[in-house]
Design an enzyme around this catalytic site. Structure first.
Site, PDB file in Angstrom:
ATOM      1  N   SER A 117       1.012  -1.556  -0.302  1.00  0.00           N
ATOM      2  CA  SER A 117       0.072  -0.172  -0.082  1.00  0.00           C
ATOM      3  C   SER A 117       0.607   1.120   0.387  1.00  0.00           C
ATOM      4  CB  SER A 117      -0.836  -0.096   1.030  1.00  0.00           C
ATOM      5  OG  SER A 117      -1.780   1.071   1.963  1.00  0.00           O
ATOM      6  N   TYR A 141      -2.616  -0.074  10.322  1.00  0.00           N
ATOM      7  CA  TYR A 141      -3.269  -0.602   8.198  1.00  0.00           C
ATOM      8  C   TYR A 141      -1.499  -0.436   7.556  1.00  0.00           C
ATOM      9  CZ  TYR A 141      -3.949  -0.900   3.438  1.00  0.00           C
ATOM     10  OH  TYR A 141      -3.701  -1.003   2.353  1.00  0.00           O
ATOM     11  N   LYS A 179     -17.311  -2.213  -0.212  1.00  0.00           N
ATOM     12  CA  LYS A 179     -15.907  -1.675   0.639  1.00  0.00           C
ATOM     13  C   LYS A 179     -16.396  -0.014   1.610  1.00  0.00           C
ATOM     14  CE  LYS A 179     -12.132  -0.555  -1.149  1.00  0.00           C
ATOM     15  NZ  LYS A 179     -11.355  -1.642  -0.262  1.00  0.00           N
TER      16      LYS A 179
END
Length: 324
Positions: A117, A141, A179
């Site tokens: 990411s 995250y 999502k």
């Protein structure tokens, strides 16, 4: 056989779609359908089998896949909610699970391409190049993704098989309906217009004007192309940025959505306090390493991609339909 973890998710289901277009349907989709809406992502696709993520992890541990012929693993399965604060849960999902799968692949010389990411670059104050000096996690995250990237760095080029991490920038496109608040701004703005006849963006922050925060937005179809480039080049390993190398403002996206509908207004709303200090106002992938590796597939023009995506949202709600 090909394994796609997170195969009922956003990017994973697009990879399955791309595999189908390549004539492959010997695909094991691994996912968690607790969020049952995700079934819509795979009902229009062709696959060999489906397995729950927990069952898959246990089967791996029990050696049930040791004698299967597996060409490649596309590992897209993860907790992608950047607002998830349970660090133990995040590390189990995004680090331990990925680590175990990596060792399984390495031991059996299976190509593995996994989702990292761009959040690993934090605020972006130090740039967006695949180097430790640019990296900083602003939430758990991002930490889970960066911690695995650093773990994987010990093994790149040393296992006898491919291991590639792709740092996804701001991905948008079909099959992201499930999502919710983590869906792309294109999806959210499209639905805002449908509900209210207008599009909403945050007011300016960090020296940016209203809606002028910029991101490297990449169409999901281009993400699939980058994944397949590495699959086609098993000699390559490492962490690579998966972005276009060009930053666009949120206003650009909003104008594309409004153009699609041919009417509506753009409204700016106060920036939420909960995101202060945890928000990337600017991202732009350094694509030098990706291009030097030989990727020449290009990227879809943002105006064309937004128009195509909005048209699919009109036609099917944003889902692919099965074609025999």
């Amino acid at each position: 056989m090909i394994i796609v973890t997170g195969g009922a998710g956003f990017i994973g289901s697009n990879i399955v779609k791309g595999l189908n277009e390549r004539g492959r349907d010997d695909i094991l989709i691994v996912d968690n359908l607790t969020n049952m809406v995700k079934f819509k992502n795979i009902q229009g696709l062709k696959a060999l089998d489906y397995m729950d993520k927990i069952d898959f992890a246990e089967a791996l541990k029990a050696g049930k896949f040791n004698h299967e012929k597996i060409d490649v693993i596309f590992h897209e399965g993860a907790c992608s909610d950047t607002m998830e604060y349970n660090g133990k849960y995040m590390m189990q999902n995004n680090f331990e699970y990925t680590k175990n799968l990596m060792h399984f692949a390495a031991d059996r010389k299976i190509q593995m391409i996994y989702a990292s990411s761009a959040s690993t670059y934090g605020s972006g104050a130090h740039g967006f190049t695949e180097k430790p000096e640019c990296e900083e996690a602003l939430n758990v995250y991002a930490f889970s993704k960066l911690f695995f990237d650093n773990y994987a760095r010990r093994y790149f080029g040393k296992t006898g098989s491919q291991l590639v991490g792709l740092r996804y920038f701001n991905v948008y496109g079909p099959q992201e309906n499930h999502k919710g608040k983590m869906a792309s701004m294109v999806f959210q703005m499209y639905n805002q217009w449908k509900a209210e006849g207008k599009v909403k963006l945050f007011e300016g922050i960090d020296g940016y004007g209203n809606g002028e925060q910029t991101r490297d937005f990449i169409y999901v179809k281009d993400v699939v192309k980058v994944n397949f480039f590495f699959w086609d080049h098993p000699e390559l390993s490492g962490v690579y940025n998966c972005g276009t190398g060009h930053a666009h403002t949120f206003n650009t996206l909003a104008k594309g959505v409004l153009k699609h509908f041919g009417s509506g207004t753009l409204e700016y709303i106060p920036f939420p306090d909960v995101l202060r200090g945890k928000y990337q106002s600017y991202t732009q992938a350094d694509t030098t390493k990706l291009l030097e590796a030989g990727y020449d597939g290009g990227f879809t023009d943002i105006d064309d991609a937004v128009a195509e995506y909005c048209a699919l949202l009109d036609k099917t709600g944003g889902y692919y339909k099965y074609e025999a």
